[in-house]
Motif scaffolding. Structure first.
Motif, PDB file in Angstrom:
ATOM      1  N   PHE A  27      14.615  83.343  73.133  1.00 25.84           N
ATOM      2  CA  PHE A  27      13.218  83.559  72.773  1.00 25.84           C
ATOM      3  C   PHE A  27      12.408  84.179  73.912  1.00 25.84           C
ATOM      4  O   PHE A  27      11.235  83.884  74.076  1.00 25.84           O
ATOM      5  N   GLY A  28      13.032  85.009  74.725  1.00 30.25           N
ATOM      6  CA  GLY A  28      12.338  85.640  75.832  1.00 30.25           C
ATOM      7  C   GLY A  28      12.133  84.721  77.026  1.00 30.25           C
ATOM      8  O   GLY A  28      11.448  85.072  77.975  1.00 30.25           O
ATOM      9  N   GLY A  29      12.719  83.531  76.975  1.00 32.25           N
ATOM     10  CA  GLY A  29      12.567  82.566  78.066  1.00 32.25           C
ATOM     11  C   GLY A  29      13.910  82.038  78.507  1.00 32.25           C
ATOM     12  O   GLY A  29      14.954  82.594  78.169  1.00 32.25           O
ATOM     13  N   LEU A  30      13.874  80.962  79.275  1.00 34.92           N
ATOM     14  CA  LEU A  30      15.091  80.316  79.733  1.00 34.92           C
ATOM     15  C   LEU A  30      15.094  78.890  79.210  1.00 34.92           C
ATOM     16  O   LEU A  30      14.239  78.081  79.582  1.00 34.92           O
ATOM     17  N   ALA A  31      16.041  78.615  78.317  1.00 34.07           N
ATOM     18  CA  ALA A  31      16.121  77.305  77.666  1.00 34.07           C
ATOM     19  C   ALA A  31      17.123  76.408  78.376  1.00 34.07           C
ATOM     20  O   ALA A  31      18.140  76.875  78.890  1.00 34.07           O
ATOM     21  N   PHE A  32      16.820  75.114  78.360  1.00 33.98           N
ATOM     22  CA  PHE A  32      17.705  74.091  78.896  1.00 33.98           C
ATOM     23  C   PHE A  32      18.156  73.250  77.712  1.00 33.98           C
ATOM     24  O   PHE A  32      17.334  72.687  76.984  1.00 33.98           O
ATOM     25  N   LEU A  33      19.480  73.212  77.507  1.00 35.59           N
ATOM     26  CA  LEU A  33      20.060  72.530  76.352  1.00 35.59           C
ATOM     27  C   LEU A  33      20.856  71.320  76.815  1.00 35.59           C
ATOM     28  O   LEU A  33      21.548  71.370  77.823  1.00 35.59           O
ATOM     29  N   VAL A  34      20.750  70.250  76.055  1.00 33.63           N
ATOM     30  CA  VAL A  34      21.495  69.027  76.312  1.00 33.63           C
ATOM     31  C   VAL A  34      22.425  68.818  75.130  1.00 33.63           C
ATOM     32  O   VAL A  34      21.974  68.742  73.989  1.00 33.63           O
ATOM     33  N   ASP A  35      23.726  68.779  75.398  1.00 34.92           N
ATOM     34  CA  ASP A  35      24.729  68.660  74.340  1.00 34.92           C
ATOM     35  C   ASP A  35      24.547  69.733  73.265  1.00 34.92           C
ATOM     36  O   ASP A  35      24.750  69.504  72.087  1.00 34.92           O
ATOM     37  N   GLY A  36      24.103  70.923  73.700  1.00 39.84           N
ATOM     38  CA  GLY A  36      23.935  72.042  72.778  1.00 39.84           C
ATOM     39  C   GLY A  36      22.616  72.072  72.048  1.00 39.84           C
ATOM     40  O   GLY A  36      22.350  73.012  71.298  1.00 39.84           O
TER      41      GLY A  36
END
Length: 114
Positions: A27-36
Motif C-alpha cells: 500500500f505504498g508503505g512498509l508493513a510489519f506482519l505477525v504470523d502473516g
C-alpha cells in the motif's frame, strides 16, 4: 507520498523481538506482519496504518489524529490511520504498535507462500 523511513525504524525497534515477524512493502508503505497478518505499517499516506479489532474501530476513531483507513474511497473497518502527530512520543507509538500486534496475534496464522 513515500512512507516515513524514520517512523518505520521506530516501529521496527518496537517489534524487533516479536516472533514470526516479517516486513513487506504494501500500500505504498512498509508493513510489519505477525504470523502473516498485517499488524501495523508506516503508511504511504504518512503516519501509521494500524489493524485493530473491527469492534473497536468506533471508539478508537474518536481519538485525536485517528481516522478510519480509506482505500479507493472505501472505509476499511478494523483498519485505522493514525496521524504522525499522534505517534511522535515513544509511548504514543508503543500503544498503537501494541494494539496492532495484539490484534494480529489473535488471528489464525497464515501459511507461508511458496
Amino acid at each position: 507520498m513515500a512512507y516515513d523511513h524514520e517512523l518505520a525504524d521506530r516501529v521496527r525497534e518496537l517489534v524487533a523481538r516479536e516472533q514470526h515477524l516479517t516486513e513487506r512493502r504494501m500500500f505504498g508503505g512498509l508493513a510489519f506482519l505477525v504470523d502473516g497478518n498485517m499488524a501495523v505499517a508506516a503508511s504511504g499516506q504518512g503516519g501509521l496504518m494500524v489493524r485493530v479489532d473491527p469492534e473497536d474501530t468506533g471508539v478508537l476513531t474518536g481519538e485525536a489524529g485517528v481516522q478510519p483507513m480509506v482505500m479507493r474511497g472505501r472505509e476499511l473497518r478494523g483498519w485505522l490511520h493514525v496521524d504522525a502527530s499522534a505517534v511522535r512520543a515513544r509511548d504514543q507509538l508503543e500503544r498503537w504498535v501494541a494494539l496492532g500486534v495484539g490484534y494480529a496475534r489473535s488471528l489464525p496464522a497464515k501459511t507461508p507462500r511458496r
